[in-house]
Design a protein around this motif. Structure first.
Motif, short mmCIF file in Angstrom:
data_model
loop_
_atom_site.label_atom_id
_atom_site.label_comp_id
_atom_site.label_asym_id
_atom_site.label_seq_id
_atom_site.Cartn_x
_atom_site.Cartn_y
_atom_site.Cartn_z
N ASP A 34 -14.42 -3.39 -26.43
CA ASP A 34 -16.05 -2.99 -27.31
C ASP A 34 -16.41 -1.72 -26.63
OD1 ASP A 34 -18.35 -2.89 -28.24
OD2 ASP A 34 -18.94 -4.87 -27.83
N ASN A 35 -16.50 -0.67 -27.53
CA ASN A 35 -16.67 0.51 -26.96
C ASN A 35 -18.39 0.63 -27.13
OD1 ASN A 35 -14.28 1.45 -26.50
ND2 ASN A 35 -14.00 2.09 -28.76
N ALA A 36 -19.09 -0.26 -27.62
CA ALA A 36 -20.32 -0.19 -27.62
C ALA A 36 -21.19 -0.77 -26.33
CB ALA A 36 -21.08 -1.14 -28.89
N VAL A 37 -20.44 -1.35 -25.34
CA VAL A 37 -20.92 -1.80 -24.00
C VAL A 37 -21.29 -0.75 -23.35
CG1 VAL A 37 -20.39 -3.01 -22.06
CG2 VAL A 37 -19.28 -3.71 -24.31
N LEU A 38 -22.57 -0.85 -22.77
CA LEU A 38 -23.21 0.39 -21.99
C LEU A 38 -22.62 0.15 -20.80
CD1 LEU A 38 -26.90 0.04 -23.11
CD2 LEU A 38 -25.32 1.74 -23.83
N GLU A 39 -22.33 1.38 -20.01
CA GLU A 39 -21.73 1.26 -18.66
C GLU A 39 -22.90 0.75 -17.62
OE1 GLU A 39 -19.06 2.40 -15.98
OE2 GLU A 39 -18.90 2.75 -17.98
N SER A 40 -24.28 0.49 -17.71
CA SER A 40 -24.99 -0.22 -17.13
C SER A 40 -24.77 -1.62 -17.25
CB SER A 40 -26.54 0.12 -17.54
OG SER A 40 -26.75 -0.21 -18.58
N ASP A 41 -24.30 -2.28 -18.43
CA ASP A 41 -23.99 -3.52 -18.38
C ASP A 41 -22.56 -4.05 -17.87
OD1 ASP A 41 -26.08 -3.87 -20.19
OD2 ASP A 41 -25.31 -3.58 -22.09
N LYS A 42 -21.74 -2.92 -17.53
CA LYS A 42 -20.57 -3.29 -16.76
C LYS A 42 -20.69 -3.34 -15.24
CE LYS A 42 -18.00 -0.81 -20.45
NZ LYS A 42 -16.85 0.44 -20.44
N LEU A 43 -21.44 -2.64 -14.79
CA LEU A 43 -21.86 -2.27 -13.52
C LEU A 43 -22.14 -3.67 -12.80
CD1 LEU A 43 -23.69 1.04 -13.09
CD2 LEU A 43 -21.35 0.73 -12.70
N GLY A 44 -21.45 -4.19 -11.79
CA GLY A 44 -21.62 -5.53 -11.01
C GLY A 44 -20.92 -6.53 -11.44
N THR A 45 -20.30 -6.17 -12.50
CA THR A 45 -19.43 -7.53 -13.05
C THR A 45 -18.00 -7.55 -12.25
OG1 THR A 45 -18.37 -6.27 -14.98
CG2 THR A 45 -20.48 -7.22 -15.43
#
Length: 170
Positions: A34-45
């Motif tokens: 999903d290219n719409a996922v923001l980088e800030s939502d990925k961080l910490g996962t």
């Protein structure tokens, strides 16, 4: 010249890459396609930590409750897609009774997603792996030809596969 004026010697040089540590701070996961996922939502996962890890790196967990007054653990990470491990890695959880990685991505009690495909030397410590489902083999772990999986102080529960290795297939 009969008297040596110099001495020759061979010295070996050992180059070492420093092991990096990645800390998982979020229970959320994201769909990597999903290219719409923001980088800030990925961080910490967990997915981002594994994606950023190189060979022989280390992943640990420091989950904090987002609800004031609620305990930090037990905690569950619900995967949206299978995690493919292509680099040697150590994953250190806080305890099998404290951290669960689940393939039940919609919280309906049904296993939806295979948890891991292991194509490298991987060590996992102190975590529970549950509700993984694979259409072929290894609901929780499918260990590939070049893979090597070591589990220590882990629980592998309630996983299924349509053909082989409900929990782990090697």
């Amino acid at each position: 010249n009969q008297v040596p004026n110099s001495i020759s010697t061979n010295l070996s040089i050992v180059l070492r890459q420093v092991q990096k540590s990645f800390i998982v701070t979020k229970l959320t996961d994201y769909d990597p396609t999903d290219n719409a996922v923001l980088e800030s939502d990925k961080l910490g996962t967990l997915r981002k930590a594994i994606a950023d890890a190189g060979g022989n790196d280390h992943v640990t967990f420091d989950i904090r409750s987002t609800v004031p007054g609620s305990p930090d653990y037990p905690a569950t990470i619900r995967l949206k897609k299978t995690l493919v491990l292509n680099n040697n890695l150590v994953l250190d959880g806080p305890g099998a009774e404290r951290l669960t990685i689940s393939g039940d991505n919609d919280e309906d009690g049904i296993a939806d997603v295979q948890l891991f495909v292991v194509n490298a030397v991987v060590k996992m410590n102190r975590a529970t792996f549950t509700k993984g489902h694979a259409s072929f083999s290894g609901g929780a772990f499918s260990v590939g030809e070049n893979g090597n999986l070591t589990l220590s102080y882990c629980a592998v529960t309630d996983n299924n596969a349509d053909v082989w290795g409900g929990g782990i297939d090697v």
